[in-house]
Scaffold this motif. Structure first.
Motif, PDB file in Angstrom:
ATOM      1  N   TYR A  40      -0.695 -51.282  26.462  1.00 12.49           N
ATOM      2  CA  TYR A  40      -2.379 -51.299  27.038  1.00 12.49           C
ATOM      3  C   TYR A  40      -2.955 -49.921  27.273  1.00 12.49           C
ATOM      4  O   TYR A  40      -3.088 -50.927  28.860  1.00 12.49           O
ATOM      5  N   CYS A  45       1.162 -56.041  27.875  1.00 11.01           N
ATOM      6  CA  CYS A  45       0.000 -56.780  27.434  1.00 11.01           C
ATOM      7  C   CYS A  45       0.584 -57.698  26.895  1.00 11.01           C
ATOM      8  O   CYS A  45       1.329 -57.842  25.961  1.00 11.01           O
ATOM      9  N   GLU A  49      -2.732 -62.253  25.703  1.00 10.67           N
ATOM     10  CA  GLU A  49      -4.132 -62.125  26.129  1.00 10.67           C
ATOM     11  C   GLU A  49      -4.741 -60.906  24.692  1.00 10.67           C
ATOM     12  O   GLU A  49      -5.761 -60.706  24.755  1.00 10.67           O
TER      13      GLU A  49
END
Length: 70
Positions: A40, A45, A49
């Motif tokens: 991301y 990532c 999350e």
């Protein structure tokens, strides 16, 4: 009324007028979340999350699927 956002997924341009997060994208495109890595805006990532990161205008998302073989 929400503003239309433009984002890029694996180099393809997409538009959304809804509030969406990374988990929404993974689900919508029917990816197997156990077999992928998600980048991301140039950062890897962690899966924990994905539901806390919401797509903003001009975001760049790369999804790489892991394929086994021999």
């Amino acid at each position: 009324m929400e503003e239309t956002k433009t984002f890029f997924l694996n180099g393809e341009e997409y538009f959304s007028d809804k509030i969406i997060n990374l988990l929404d994208i993974v689900s919508y495109f029917n990816y197997n979340s156990s077999l992928l890595v998600l980048e991301y805006n140039n950062f890897i990532c962690p899966k924990k999350e994905w539901d806390n990161i919401f797509i903003d205008n001009k975001d760049n998302i790369e999804i790489v699927t892991i394929v086994g073989g021999g």
